[in-house]
Design an enzyme around this catalytic site. Structure first.
Site, short mmCIF file in Angstrom:
data_model
loop_
_atom_site.label_atom_id
_atom_site.label_comp_id
_atom_site.label_asym_id
_atom_site.label_seq_id
_atom_site.Cartn_x
_atom_site.Cartn_y
_atom_site.Cartn_z
N ARG A 279 9.50 -9.14 7.98
CA ARG A 279 10.76 -9.83 7.66
C ARG A 279 11.46 -9.30 6.44
O ARG A 279 12.65 -9.01 6.45
CB ARG A 279 10.48 -11.32 7.36
N THR A 280 10.71 -9.20 5.35
CA THR A 280 11.39 -8.91 4.09
C THR A 280 12.04 -7.54 4.14
O THR A 280 13.21 -7.37 3.82
CB THR A 280 10.41 -9.04 2.91
N LYS B 19 -0.55 10.09 -4.10
CA LYS B 19 -0.95 11.23 -4.94
C LYS B 19 -1.21 10.78 -6.37
O LYS B 19 -1.51 11.60 -7.24
CB LYS B 19 0.16 12.28 -4.95
N ARG C 53 8.26 -3.96 -2.85
CA ARG C 53 7.09 -4.83 -2.69
C ARG C 53 5.85 -4.05 -3.08
O ARG C 53 5.67 -2.89 -2.69
CB ARG C 53 6.97 -5.29 -1.24
N HIS D 240 7.94 -14.11 -5.38
CA HIS D 240 8.65 -13.57 -4.24
C HIS D 240 10.05 -14.21 -4.22
O HIS D 240 10.36 -15.05 -3.38
CB HIS D 240 7.87 -13.92 -2.97
#
Ligand code: NCD
Length: 306
Positions: free
Chosen positions: A51-52, A80, A101, A129
């Site tokens: 969703r986000t 890396k 995120r 959030h």
């Protein structure tokens, strides 16, 4: 540079303005279809999301802008060993705004400190959030017409549930709010949220393990998933995962205008038999999230241009 890392970075008035913009977008989408022409959103997702990430992408496309980014850490230079600070500096050379995120608490804050473009926190570990909260606020506004004088129950994993932490923060700035915390003892709301948010703002709250007992008083019920990825051992997760399952029988004493929310993804917490109940608002929440992200991108890009 203005970013959104924590929901309290925005005043109540700014959140009201975002809601007003989102409502205008809903009524007049064509007016906004070229507002971000020539602009790029970078979606940096070091942790899974449906969703986000996709709602950020849909939001930017509906504003006429473009999107670049990655959807897993292993396909980025993080694999890396690149630091979040360096990634933020690099992406600032390519894009106009970042949505990020990350599994570590505070990662978005570090990115914002190092980027030269606005950064939006799309979830940092078990911390917060804020853009889910924007979706939640628009949903509460459209369903209930107000934020004051509501009794809001939060049920499930209140310890690791970052959506819960952010929404409690946002609601604590309104008057007459009562918070009901429903969770297993092991997954109670962290004491820092209780002390720094609820107690500091003199918010009335109760803690219980019994959902059915408190059901009759709730105006909003915010169900959550047990956050498997944040557990240290699988046994604890298995023991706690089905602590609360909302089934039609559990709603027999609920208010007729209860607003049932869930940030999704749902696992077992809400039976699909509830989906057709008019009180089920979790799919409306998804759509509201896109409109609020559109309003947010517009606001941050406008401020960056000043
Ligand atoms: C939430 C999250 O990522 O914290 N999902 C979302 O963004 N809608 C809730 C969850 O994963 O359980």
């Amino acid at each position: 540079m203005r970013s959104l890392i924590d929901i309290v970075d925005f005043s109540v008035e700014e959140l009201d303005a975002l809601i007003a913009t989102a409502c205008d977008i809903i009524d007049n989408p064509a007016k906004y279809s070229e507002k971000c022409k020539g602009k790029k959103l970078a979606t940096l997702f070091f942790e899974p999301s449906t969703r986000t990430r996709l709602s950020f992408e849909a939001a930017m496309y509906e504003l006429g802008g473009n999107v670049i980014g990655f959807s897993e850490a292993k396909s980025s230079s993080a694999a890396k060993g690149e630091s979040v600070a360096d990634t933020a500096k690099v992406i600032s050379c390519y894009a106009d705004i970042i949505a990020m995120r990350h599994p570590k608490e505070g990662a978005a804050y570090v990115a914002a400190k190092n980027a030269t473009i606005p950064v939006i926190n799309a979830g940092d570990g078990g911390h917060c959030h804020p853009t889910q909260t924007l979706a939640d606020l628009l949903t509460i506004y459209r369903e209930k017409g107000r934020f004051d004088n509501l009794t809001v129950g939060f049920c499930g994993d209140l310890k690791f549930g970052r959506t819960v932490h952010s929404l409690i923060n946002a609601l604590s700035r309104y008057t007459g709010i009562k918070i009901v915390l429903i969770s297993p003892l092991e997954l109670k709301l962290p004491s820092y949220v209780k002390k720094d948010v609820l107690e500091k703002n003199n918010i009335t709250y109760v803690q219980t393990t019994d959902l059915e007992e408190v059901m009759p008083e709730l105006d909003v019920l915010y169900m959550t998933r047990v956050q498997r990825e944040r557990f240290f051992n699988e046994e604890d997760y298995l023991r706690l995962k089905d602590s609360y399952i909302l089934e039609p029988s559990k709603l027999k004493n609920a208010k007729s205008d209860l607003c049932i929310m869930h940030p999704l993804p749902r696992v077992n917490e809400i039976s699909v038999a509830i989906d057709d109940d008019p009180r089920a608002c979790y799919f409306k929440q998804v759509l509201n999230g896109k409109y609020m992200r559109m309003a947010l991108i517009l606001k941050l890009l406008e401020e960056a241009a000043k």
